[in-house]
Design an enzyme around this catalytic site. Sequence first.
Site, short mmCIF file in Angstrom:
data_model
loop_
_atom_site.label_atom_id
_atom_site.label_comp_id
_atom_site.label_asym_id
_atom_site.label_seq_id
_atom_site.Cartn_x
_atom_site.Cartn_y
_atom_site.Cartn_z
N GLU A 87 0.77 -1.07 0.13
CA GLU A 87 -0.09 0.00 0.00
C GLU A 87 0.76 1.42 0.10
O GLU A 87 0.81 2.06 0.82
CB GLU A 87 -1.15 0.06 1.26
CG GLU A 87 -2.14 -1.15 0.75
CD GLU A 87 -2.99 -1.32 2.09
OE1 GLU A 87 -2.88 -0.54 3.13
OE2 GLU A 87 -4.12 -1.84 1.90
N GLU B 126 -5.79 -7.55 -1.56
CA GLU B 126 -6.34 -7.59 -0.39
C GLU B 126 -7.88 -6.89 -0.76
O GLU B 126 -8.11 -6.07 -1.67
CB GLU B 126 -5.79 -6.64 0.46
CG GLU B 126 -4.69 -6.95 1.26
CD GLU B 126 -4.28 -5.85 2.34
OE1 GLU B 126 -4.99 -4.97 2.67
OE2 GLU B 126 -2.96 -5.96 2.66
#
Length: 501
Positions: free
Chosen positions: A194, A314
């Site tokens: 991320e 995810e």
Amino acid sequence: MFRSLRRALCAAAAALLIPLAGVHTAHAAEAPGAGYWHTSGRQILDAAGQPVRIAGINWFGFETGNYVVHGLWSRDYKSMIDQMKSLGYNTIRLPYSDDIFKSTTVPNSIDFSSGKNAALQGLSSLGVLDKIVSYAGQDGLKVILDRHRPDSGGQSALWYTSAVPESTWIANLKSLAARYDGQDTVIGIDLHNEPHDPACWGCGDTATDWRLAAQRAGNAVLSVNPDLLIFVEGVQTYNGVSGWWGGNLMGVAQYPVQLDVANRVVYSAHDYATSVAQQSWFSDPSFPDNMPGIWDKYWGYIFKQNIAPVWVGEFGTTLQSTVDQKWLAALVSYLRPTSTYGADSFQWTFWSWNPNSGDTGGILKDDWATVDTVKDGYLASIKAPGFPSTGAGGGDDGGGSTASCSAVYTVSSDWGSGFNAQVSVTDTGTTALKSWQVTWTWSGSQQITNMWNATYTQAGATVTASNADHNGAVAVGGSASFGFGGAPGGGGVPSVSCTAT
């Protein structure tokens, strides 16, 4: 991502929904997945050129102050991996931080009582990781290693910090590549989790351009093991358009990641629902019909234009709100059902196996054993077959071994007009199961309304449930499970019988 620290213990209250049923189909007679993998256009292919689909789960903990996957304070690691396999997950994404490379790091919160986790006693974090990778491979699961954080303290926007410079990040990535060289259970490495503002894509600033950093790190990994896949996440903002942390891959169209070894890049997006954070598209009057266009814009176009494979590394939700339920149903449909598209589909690993993710919960409930059958049921249509086992241990003795099983029937919820139940099948024999079948007869008028992770026939009050394609194989002492909805409720728990081959 705009979400709380995932270590926070939180009970995920699942809505009383009947899960979406899925159909699983076997692929070629020669099971795909053997050897190292490479890419071809939007697909991932195995060493023999057969397409494969990653359909997996995130099991976190190595990136936290426990320095090891969570839940080992409750269960043996092998039983966890067996259960993942039994539910039809074929890949494990394992987040870690660079702390696990330090000589002073010691894994904690592992229960060694009653023989649990005996093989892990006295091991370092990397030693425990070795055992998990080895057993996953024996079970026919693949592993993706995820550099989640520079240290256990928390997520970082960039791939480096003052305490963990880029040189350390790359050295540790190379160390992992070398450690598992020749072990094709580990199919690749997710370079950094991320990236977000001020990380950019294609801006040309070596201090903040994530695309350039991914090229440097990816080439370093491939210099050690050229067979690995390199998973590259997006950023938060591109050309003034923002989205989820790691979820914005709009820059790939103009600035693709270019590595020294061809056919190794898999782009990775993260996508979440309102239990993580609000986004403007959730309040659009056309929601959820607007979502395919949103996903197309941020990352789906890469797959649809045949540029490269896309892995949703995810995605998750507590499922407590109607919006989140609609979001997950829409995303599962967008990711393409395996029964229709096979491996010509988006790749994925769900967040998370763990129940202690504070803003999503997990596939397991808070006891670290019971499956959230509602949440798992949503994923049924996009699960995919497992992969060849790496072997190790217990070969076929050619005779004298017996296949047998037992089954336990549990009512997970009953609201009068209907109910949900789960059946766990355990290999009680001396040889691995190839298939199993469970039969029971209700004393009342109960009827199956839908079933997941098994197929069934019902004649009057008698139900016969057979394994799905993905969970018929069960190791000695291992287990598989399936769930179903029925009506009316109040039927109690019938006697069940189990037969196996």
